[in-house]
Design a protein around this motif. Structure first.
Motif, PDB file in Angstrom:
ATOM      1  N   SER A  51       0.836  -1.077  -0.025  1.00  0.00           N
ATOM      2  CA  SER A  51       0.050  -0.050   0.123  1.00  0.00           C
ATOM      3  C   SER A  51       0.710   1.308   0.082  1.00  0.00           C
ATOM      4  CB  SER A  51      -0.697   0.067   1.222  1.00  0.00           C
ATOM      5  OG  SER A  51      -1.962  -1.125   1.217  1.00  0.00           O
ATOM      6  N   GLN A  52       0.622   2.226  -0.890  1.00  0.00           N
ATOM      7  CA  GLN A  52       1.304   3.309  -0.995  1.00  0.00           C
ATOM      8  C   GLN A  52       0.251   4.720  -1.193  1.00  0.00           C
ATOM      9  OE1 GLN A  52       4.471   3.368  -0.121  1.00  0.00           O
ATOM     10  NE2 GLN A  52       4.890   1.326  -0.405  1.00  0.00           N
ATOM     11  N   THR A  53       0.816   5.532  -1.423  1.00  0.00           N
ATOM     12  CA  THR A  53       0.023   7.053  -1.649  1.00  0.00           C
ATOM     13  C   THR A  53       0.593   7.746  -2.842  1.00  0.00           C
ATOM     14  OG1 THR A  53       0.850   8.267   0.070  1.00  0.00           O
ATOM     15  CG2 THR A  53      -1.317   6.863   0.456  1.00  0.00           C
ATOM     16  N   MET A  54      -0.448   8.347  -3.666  1.00  0.00           N
ATOM     17  CA  MET A  54       0.022   9.587  -4.525  1.00  0.00           C
ATOM     18  C   MET A  54      -0.620  11.031  -3.803  1.00  0.00           C
ATOM     19  SD  MET A  54      -0.399  10.414  -8.524  1.00  0.00           S
ATOM     20  CE  MET A  54      -2.241  10.742  -8.357  1.00  0.00           C
ATOM     21  N   GLN A  55       0.383  11.835  -3.604  1.00  0.00           N
ATOM     22  CA  GLN A  55       0.141  12.986  -2.652  1.00  0.00           C
ATOM     23  C   GLN A  55      -0.055  14.299  -3.500  1.00  0.00           C
ATOM     24  OE1 GLN A  55       3.134  11.994  -0.524  1.00  0.00           O
ATOM     25  NE2 GLN A  55       1.962  10.554   0.626  1.00  0.00           N
ATOM     26  N   ILE A  56      -1.038  15.116  -3.743  1.00  0.00           N
ATOM     27  CA  ILE A  56      -0.966  16.464  -4.365  1.00  0.00           C
ATOM     28  C   ILE A  56      -0.933  17.368  -3.359  1.00  0.00           C
ATOM     29  CG2 ILE A  56      -2.357  17.719  -6.056  1.00  0.00           C
ATOM     30  CD1 ILE A  56      -3.479  14.951  -7.020  1.00  0.00           C
ATOM     31  N   TYR A  57       0.150  18.402  -3.410  1.00  0.00           N
ATOM     32  CA  TYR A  57       0.314  19.407  -2.610  1.00  0.00           C
ATOM     33  C   TYR A  57      -0.056  20.726  -3.250  1.00  0.00           C
ATOM     34  CZ  TYR A  57       2.772  16.409   0.460  1.00  0.00           C
ATOM     35  OH  TYR A  57       3.246  15.320   1.417  1.00  0.00           O
ATOM     36  N   HIS A  58      -0.698  21.450  -2.410  1.00  0.00           N
ATOM     37  CA  HIS A  58      -1.106  23.083  -2.802  1.00  0.00           C
ATOM     38  C   HIS A  58       0.064  23.913  -2.426  1.00  0.00           C
ATOM     39  CE1 HIS A  58      -3.546  26.836  -2.581  1.00  0.00           C
ATOM     40  NE2 HIS A  58      -4.319  26.098  -2.983  1.00  0.00           N
ATOM     41  N   THR A  59       0.062  24.971  -3.157  1.00  0.00           N
ATOM     42  CA  THR A  59       1.108  26.022  -2.850  1.00  0.00           C
ATOM     43  C   THR A  59       1.013  26.481  -1.444  1.00  0.00           C
ATOM     44  OG1 THR A  59      -0.037  27.897  -3.913  1.00  0.00           O
ATOM     45  CG2 THR A  59       1.612  26.460  -5.301  1.00  0.00           C
ATOM     46  N   ASP A  60      -0.135  26.678  -0.959  1.00  0.00           N
ATOM     47  CA  ASP A  60      -0.428  27.024   0.490  1.00  0.00           C
ATOM     48  C   ASP A  60      -0.261  25.954   1.255  1.00  0.00           C
ATOM     49  OD1 ASP A  60      -1.309  28.053   2.925  1.00  0.00           O
ATOM     50  OD2 ASP A  60      -3.012  28.957   2.142  1.00  0.00           O
ATOM     51  N   GLN A  61       1.046  25.865   2.275  1.00  0.00           N
ATOM     52  CA  GLN A  61       0.981  24.641   2.984  1.00  0.00           C
ATOM     53  C   GLN A  61      -0.149  24.573   4.106  1.00  0.00           C
ATOM     54  OE1 GLN A  61       4.656  25.175   5.123  1.00  0.00           O
ATOM     55  NE2 GLN A  61       6.051  25.067   3.151  1.00  0.00           N
ATOM     56  N   GLY A  62      -0.965  25.736   4.283  1.00  0.00           N
ATOM     57  CA  GLY A  62      -2.150  25.400   5.095  1.00  0.00           C
ATOM     58  C   GLY A  62      -3.112  24.750   4.623  1.00  0.00           C
ATOM     59  N   VAL A  63      -3.305  24.591   3.319  1.00  0.00           N
ATOM     60  CA  VAL A  63      -4.164  23.412   2.712  1.00  0.00           C
ATOM     61  C   VAL A  63      -3.880  21.975   2.806  1.00  0.00           C
ATOM     62  CG1 VAL A  63      -5.700  23.017   0.455  1.00  0.00           C
ATOM     63  CG2 VAL A  63      -4.993  25.385   1.232  1.00  0.00           C
ATOM     64  N   PRO A  64      -4.421  21.145   3.160  1.00  0.00           N
ATOM     65  CA  PRO A  64      -3.996  19.812   3.438  1.00  0.00           C
ATOM     66  C   PRO A  64      -3.898  19.152   2.114  1.00  0.00           C
ATOM     67  CG  PRO A  64      -6.092  20.035   4.858  1.00  0.00           C
ATOM     68  CD  PRO A  64      -5.767  21.236   3.921  1.00  0.00           C
ATOM     69  N   PRO A  65      -2.747  18.377   1.902  1.00  0.00           N
ATOM     70  CA  PRO A  65      -2.582  17.548   0.638  1.00  0.00           C
ATOM     71  C   PRO A  65      -3.626  16.592   0.444  1.00  0.00           C
ATOM     72  CG  PRO A  65      -1.132  16.827   2.100  1.00  0.00           C
ATOM     73  CD  PRO A  65      -1.647  17.959   2.867  1.00  0.00           C
ATOM     74  N   VAL A  66      -3.858  16.179  -0.702  1.00  0.00           N
ATOM     75  CA  VAL A  66      -4.796  15.225  -1.238  1.00  0.00           C
ATOM     76  C   VAL A  66      -4.067  13.832  -1.639  1.00  0.00           C
ATOM     77  CG1 VAL A  66      -6.236  14.581  -3.249  1.00  0.00           C
ATOM     78  CG2 VAL A  66      -6.215  16.986  -2.283  1.00  0.00           C
ATOM     79  N   ALA A  67      -4.342  12.813  -0.893  1.00  0.00           N
ATOM     80  CA  ALA A  67      -3.837  11.606  -0.930  1.00  0.00           C
ATOM     81  C   ALA A  67      -4.852  10.590  -1.715  1.00  0.00           C
ATOM     82  CB  ALA A  67      -3.457  11.113   0.440  1.00  0.00           C
ATOM     83  N   ILE A  68      -4.096   9.849  -2.504  1.00  0.00           N
ATOM     84  CA  ILE A  68      -4.723   8.907  -3.161  1.00  0.00           C
ATOM     85  C   ILE A  68      -4.061   7.749  -3.084  1.00  0.00           C
ATOM     86  CG2 ILE A  68      -5.443   8.328  -5.573  1.00  0.00           C
ATOM     87  CD1 ILE A  68      -5.095  11.138  -6.573  1.00  0.00           C
ATOM     88  N   PRO A  69      -4.983   6.541  -2.320  1.00  0.00           N
ATOM     89  CA  PRO A  69      -4.537   5.410  -2.049  1.00  0.00           C
ATOM     90  C   PRO A  69      -4.231   4.692  -3.171  1.00  0.00           C
ATOM     91  CG  PRO A  69      -6.324   5.740  -0.771  1.00  0.00           C
ATOM     92  CD  PRO A  69      -6.342   6.762  -1.995  1.00  0.00           C
TER      93      PRO A  69
END
Length: 372
Positions: free
Chosen positions: A124-142
């Protein structure tokens, strides 16, 4: 009176809280990405397969979503990003600008690549998408896959042990197929992309058919001095499996040996314990097993704060091939314990300098007035 105070407190709290409740939309409504599929499940796969799955990510929020980077939780999982024209876009920023900006309702196209080499069981791994604003939580796709072994290499770790630079030897491994149908071994390569196999390493497939195939590994000196750890990929011709990996390890020593005569510490001179009035000598035997690369001893230096209590002598037995270096310690050094190094300097491509530690004890006289 207490009832009025409680009622007044409730009214004040409501007045303070009411504007805050309607002052801004919820963060989830402003910044929201949705992936399709929401999770990547590759199902069952053979070890050695490289799996691919496309994922569309859409901005379903109310504000633009500037993407800072896309990353994965393991090197076995690779994320790729493509623009509307199908061209690949870097997943890491090259400066302060986002790699892509998703306007509300816009989508981006990604691909998850999973490399099953070296994996077994449920992964099990994840792909993570990060916003330029660190205050916005990243989106994780399992990302998940169940990996079973299709080919087994025995041994998977080939230990070559201690080798000399000029050594040549052969080892044999087997590759066993586990219910995969027709397959062939087509070649050998480094597991490190872009890296060539060392010239001293050769492979010969002894069996062309059958569930178990033997492979002969030939190692032909001269070998590089130091640790060996080539990681090998056996290339396979099969509809689903393209390769299976194994690793080789070993230590290559120079063709020059240094022997003090001690079984456990051959490269160490141990004077043990001796009396203050004694002088004790220890001898180091140097042998070069490759005459075509002569070892020419030029100098021997005693490294010790009490160097005046040590004497060095050298004997050339066979020029470039064999020497004896003797170190004599004088018990009048006045120390209960001493240590130091012999620094050998020579003309040789692999052993231009060599440190030989030495140590010993000098018995101390009993204090006057004490009995035997």
């Amino acid at each position: 009176m207490m009832h009025r105070i409680a009622l007044l407190s409730t009214l004040i709290t409501a007045l303070i809280a009411a504007p805050a409740a309607h002052s801004a939309p919820a963060l989830d409504n402003l910044f929201r990405l949705e992936a399709s599929p929401s999770a990547v499940d590759f199902g069952e796969a053979f070890e050695g397969e490289v799996l691919h799955q496309k994922v569309t990510v859409t901005n379903t929020g109310d504000e633009p979503w500037p993407v800072h980077r896309i990353q994965t939780s393991c090197g076995c999982t690779v994320a790729k990003l493509f623009d509307d024209a199908g061209a690949e876009v870097p997943t890491k920023p090259t400066g302060s600008e986002p790699i892509i900006v998703l306007e509300p309702g816009a989508s981006m196209h990604t691909e998850v690549e999973f490399r099953t080499a070296g994996k077994h069981g449920k992964v099990s791994q994840t792909m993570q998408i990060y916003h330029t604003d660190q205050g916005v939580p990243p989106v994780a796709i399992p990302v998940s896959v169940q990996v079973s072994r299709a080919l087994a290499v025995n041994p998977r770790w080939v230990n070559l042990g201690n080798l000399k630079k000029s050594d040549s030897l052969t080892q044999e491994i087997t590759v066993e197929a586990i219910e995969i149908g027709d397959w062939d071994i087509t070649g050998f390569a480094s597991q490190v992309e872009g890296q060539q196999l060392p010239s001293w390493l050769e492979f010969n497939v002894l069996d062309k058919e059958g569930a178990v195939r033997r492979v002969e590994i030939s190692i032909n000196g001269p070998l590089p001095v130091g640790a060996l750890s080539p990681r090998i990929k056996i290339q396979i011709d099969h509809p689903r499996i393209k390769g299976v990996d194994f690793t080789m390890t070993g230590i290559v020593r120079a063709n020059v040996s240094f022997d003090s005569g001690q079984a456990n510490l051959q490269e160490n001179l141990n004077f043990e314990q001796f009396a203050p009035e004694e002088q004790v000598t220890r001898t180091l035997h140097i042998v070069n097993s490759a005459p075509d690369e002569p070892y020419l001893l030029e100098d021997v230096e005693v490294q010790s704060k009490q160097s005046e209590f040590f004497t060095v002598s050298t004997k050339e037995i066979r020029p470039g091939i064999e020497y004896e270096v003797s170190l004599t310690a004088d018990g009048s050094i006045g120390l209960p314990f001493f240590r130091g190094n012999l620094l050998l300097k020579a003309k040789h491509p692999d052993v231009a300098s060599k440190l030989i530690p030495f140590h010993g004890w000098v018995r101390q006289p009993k204090p006057a007035g004490r009995g035997n």
